[in-house]
Write a protein that holds these residues in place. Structure first.
Motif: not given
Length: 485
Positions: A56-58, A116, A255, A257, A405, A422
């Motif tokens: 998970n990249w944020w 997360h 944001t 993600y 998310i 997305c």
């Protein structure tokens, strides 16, 4: 930073000492998180393959001078659920976890461990080889960079004991980047983009728009939000890390993600926060009205109706009223209504109104999510009837598109964004998602054009990331596209 070498001898020894010091007397069913200071510096943590499971990249690129970036790897604990009570189940799971979630911050980093959060738009969406319907996941490792400081949080079940150290090291070793391809591969990637023709799907969207307008004219609905997707094919595997970098550079106010699962990655750049909770202060966004400039395949630019049009103003107020009504029972007070502000995102403009309140004692983040999701900005009004209509009319929302998310920390504070702008990336293929809100006065052709303007956000980033000369804002990529993802 080379992740495989992150746990050098000094850090490994410190991690082992802290783990062994905290295990005795810890509840057998508990969770233990240990924070380590990685020293000063700025990292975006993009030297990984985000299409691996449980990555998970944020990012919040505009947060402070250097942005806010997180990379989560692996699974220390997770809860997966679905159905009408999914948020109640996640709140119950978190409520049970929090008292037995131990935190060791021997270096006084001030970082609080996080879990997360992610969920689909529809509580009845089936779980296939895709992301689960709703999930609360405490990662095994979270790497964090903000305000020039880098930290790592290592988490494990207390029952795992000392074996967790080798598992953490294995997670870091396996989080290697995808192999870089030669310049010829990069040139093929840049030249090999092709959007599939979908004339039947486009006509079906216009037909659904007309059907929605007929329902609205009959007085059954105030608004219905329709979704569509388009497909792109690449001559080479899509380099997800480069795509995330392009989104972060191009949309710093959003944001950004990326969530990896089963050799695919769900990525996006969303301007909309569903809700945040910070020491009982609640904030939510009402974001609905849209205007845009759009270039067609021949390069001709066209505009939408102005942002302050009657149609956009009514659509925005509908969402504002719904958000305030949903939050009122869970808040001891709400701030007076604010005027809508204009939010500019490149060629796109939105109306956004912030709703602020103070949560009642005992109200958790998932309670707030349950009362808000889905807002009329992504579902329609009235909400339950709109979701039934969408199911009956084949509205398809893959992965977590128009779901949520975000993160929740050990103290119960957190933030969840609406998963918009997305795409789902699978090897050589990308499926891009967008939607439009239909209200009285909507014009089907204009609504189709609005979805094209929204789809262009990801499409442009895909093309940029795979140009042979692409270099991101931090100089992390340049010269050749990554050969796998």
């Amino acid at each position: 930073m080379n992740l495989a070498a992150l746990l050098d001898a000094t850090r490994s020894a410190l991690l082992r000492r802290r783990l062994l010091a905290r295990l005795p007397g810890a509840p057998a069913s508990g969770l233990l998180s240990i924070c380590l200071d990685l020293g000063p510096g700025e990292e975006r943590w993009l030297n990984v393959d985000p299409a691996r499971p449980l990555v998970n990249w944020w990012a919040r690129p505009a947060a402070g001078e250097s942005g806010d970036y997180r990379l989560a790897l692996g699974n220390a604990m997770s809860v997966v659920t679905a159905g009408a009570a999914r948020f109640a189940a996640l709140q119950a799971a978190f409520t049970g976890l929090a008292p037995v979630w131990l935190h060791d911050d021997c270096q006084r980093t001030g970082v609080v461990p996080v879990a997360h959060v992610g969920f689909a738009f529809d509580e009845e969406a089936e779980i296939r080889d895709d992301l689960p319907n709703a999930r609360l996941l405490v990662p095994a490792i979270v790497l964090h960079s903000r305000a020039g400081r880098r930290t790592a949080v290592f988490s494990c079940a207390v029952s795992e004991g000392e074996a967790a150290i080798e598992r953490w090291a294995a997670e870091l070793r396996s989080a290697r980047p995808a192999a870089a391809g030669p310049p010829a591969v990069a040139e093929a990637a840049a030249a090999g983009w092709r959007r599939r023709r979908q004339p039947l799907a486009d006509r079906a969207f216009v037909a659904r728009t007309r059907a929605a307008l007929a329902e609205i004219a009959a007085g059954d609905f105030d608004k219905l939000v329709l979704a569509r997707s388009v497909h792109f094919d690449s001559a080479t595997p899509i380099a997800v890390s480069r795509l995330l970098a392009a989104l972060a550079d191009g949309h710093p106010e959003c944001t950004i993600y990326g969530v990896g699962q089963h050799r695919q990655c769900f990525v996006g750049a969303t301007p909309e926060r569903l809700v945040s909770l910070d020491k009982q202060v609640v904030e939510a966004d009402a974001l609905a009205g849209t205007a845009w400039l759009f270039a067609d395949p021949l390069g001709h630019r066209s505009g939408s109706p102005v942002l302050q049009s009657d149609k956009n103003s009514r659509e925005q107020q509908l969402v504002v009223d719904a958000v305030r009504a949903a939050l009122a029972p869970l808040c001891s007070r709400l701030a007076p209504p604010q005027a809508a502000e204009m939010m500019s995102l490149g060629d796109l403009q939105h109306l956004r109104t912030r709703v602020v309140g103070r949560a009642r004692t005992g109200t958790g983040l998932f309670d707030l999510i349950a009362c808000l999701h889905p807002t009329p900005a992504v579902g329609g009004a009235p909400g339950s009837a709109a979701r039934r209509w969408l199911r009956q009319h084949g509205d398809r929302r893959a992965a977590w598109y128009t779901g949520g998310i975000g993160w929740i920390d050990r103290d119960g504070d957190g933030e969840v964004a609406v998963a918009l702008r997305c795409a789902r990336i699978r090897g050589h293929q990308a499926e891009l998602f967008a939607g439009a809100g239909i209200v009285a006065g909507s014009v089907p052709a204009q609504e189709l054009a609005e979805t094209e303007a929204k789809l262009a956000v990801i499409a442009a980033a895909l093309r940029q990331a795979h140009r042979p000369d692409y270099r991101d804002g931090r100089g992390e990529f340049g010269g050749s596209a990554s050969g796998a993802a």
